[in-house]
Structure formats: structure tokens, C-alpha cells
Write a protein that holds these residues in place. Structure first.
Motif, PDB file in Angstrom:
ATOM      1  N   ILE A  38      65.563   1.836 -19.795  1.00  0.00           N
ATOM      2  CA  ILE A  38      64.946   1.973 -18.438  1.00  0.00           C
ATOM      3  C   ILE A  38      66.067   2.095 -17.483  1.00  0.00           C
ATOM      4  N   GLY A  39      66.949   1.096 -17.291  1.00  0.00           N
ATOM      5  CA  GLY A  39      67.819   0.910 -15.980  1.00  0.00           C
ATOM      6  C   GLY A  39      69.123   2.136 -16.203  1.00  0.00           C
ATOM      7  N   GLY A  40      69.229   2.502 -17.364  1.00  0.00           N
ATOM      8  CA  GLY A  40      70.374   3.369 -17.480  1.00  0.00           C
ATOM      9  C   GLY A  40      69.749   4.834 -17.021  1.00  0.00           C
ATOM     10  N   MET A  41      68.406   4.944 -17.347  1.00  0.00           N
ATOM     11  CA  MET A  41      67.838   6.533 -16.949  1.00  0.00           C
ATOM     12  C   MET A  41      67.814   6.261 -15.497  1.00  0.00           C
ATOM     13  N   PRO A  47      68.765   4.179  -5.773  1.00  0.00           N
ATOM     14  CA  PRO A  47      69.816   3.418  -5.379  1.00  0.00           C
ATOM     15  C   PRO A  47      70.252   2.119  -5.979  1.00  0.00           C
ATOM     16  N   ALA A  48      71.273   1.729  -6.070  1.00  0.00           N
ATOM     17  CA  ALA A  48      71.671   0.439  -6.713  1.00  0.00           C
ATOM     18  C   ALA A  48      70.734  -0.701  -6.111  1.00  0.00           C
ATOM     19  N   SER A  49      70.710  -0.705  -4.932  1.00  0.00           N
ATOM     20  CA  SER A  49      69.992  -1.955  -4.139  1.00  0.00           C
ATOM     21  C   SER A  49      68.623  -2.019  -4.529  1.00  0.00           C
ATOM     22  N   VAL A  50      68.116  -0.780  -4.942  1.00  0.00           N
ATOM     23  CA  VAL A  50      66.529  -0.801  -5.141  1.00  0.00           C
ATOM     24  C   VAL A  50      66.462  -1.553  -6.748  1.00  0.00           C
ATOM     25  N   LEU A  51      67.294  -0.998  -7.608  1.00  0.00           N
ATOM     26  CA  LEU A  51      67.552  -1.469  -9.211  1.00  0.00           C
ATOM     27  C   LEU A  51      67.808  -3.033  -9.069  1.00  0.00           C
ATOM     28  N   GLU A  56      65.426  -8.592 -10.212  1.00  0.00           N
ATOM     29  CA  GLU A  56      65.528  -9.660  -9.416  1.00  0.00           C
ATOM     30  C   GLU A  56      63.907  -9.978  -9.343  1.00  0.00           C
ATOM     31  N   VAL A  57      63.083  -8.957  -9.229  1.00  0.00           N
ATOM     32  CA  VAL A  57      61.612  -9.164  -9.291  1.00  0.00           C
ATOM     33  C   VAL A  57      61.203  -9.617 -10.746  1.00  0.00           C
ATOM     34  N   THR A  58      61.671  -8.792 -11.559  1.00  0.00           N
ATOM     35  CA  THR A  58      61.395  -8.989 -13.142  1.00  0.00           C
ATOM     36  C   THR A  58      61.692 -10.135 -13.680  1.00  0.00           C
TER      37      THR A  58
END
Length: 64
Positions: A38-41, A47-51, A56-58
């Protein structure tokens, strides 16, 4: 190497090796693979800040 302070814990078997719980390791492995996919997709679309914030939340949720 154990220190003198660790001796009571060692006497009670606190440092003995225990078998790995296979079901826990399997679920962690599956979650890691799914998260990597999922992260790769999302890496090219979000944007990287959202990922980073989502990760962090997860991780904070999974810690509890």
C-alpha cells in the motif's frame, strides 16, 4: 554476559530462550507485506508528509 545484579532473574529463568509464537510472527509478516504494498502504491500519488503522518498514526494505534 550477566552482571551480579541479574543473578536473581537468571536463577528464576527470566533469561531463558523461549520459542517464537509462530502465529504472532505470521500476522506481523502479513501486515508488513500489505503495508509495504500500500505504501509503495501511494508513494507516487500522495505527498511524503501525508504518508509519514499516516504511518505515525498507524504505529501509534498498533502500539496500544
Amino acid at each position: 554476559m550477566f552482571s551480579i545484579q541479574d543473578k536473581p532473574y537468571n536463577d528464576h529463568g527470566a533469561f531463558c530462550s523461549r520459542p517464537t509464537p509462530n502465529d504472532t510472527v505470521a500476522s506481523m509478516r502479513i501486515g508488513s507485506v500489505i503495508g509495504a504494498i500500500i505504501g509503495g502504491m501511494l508513494a507516487g500519488m500522495v505527498p511524503a508528509s501525508v504518508l509519514k503522518f499516516a504511518l505515525e498514526v498507524t504505529l501509534n494505534i498498533s502500539a496500544f
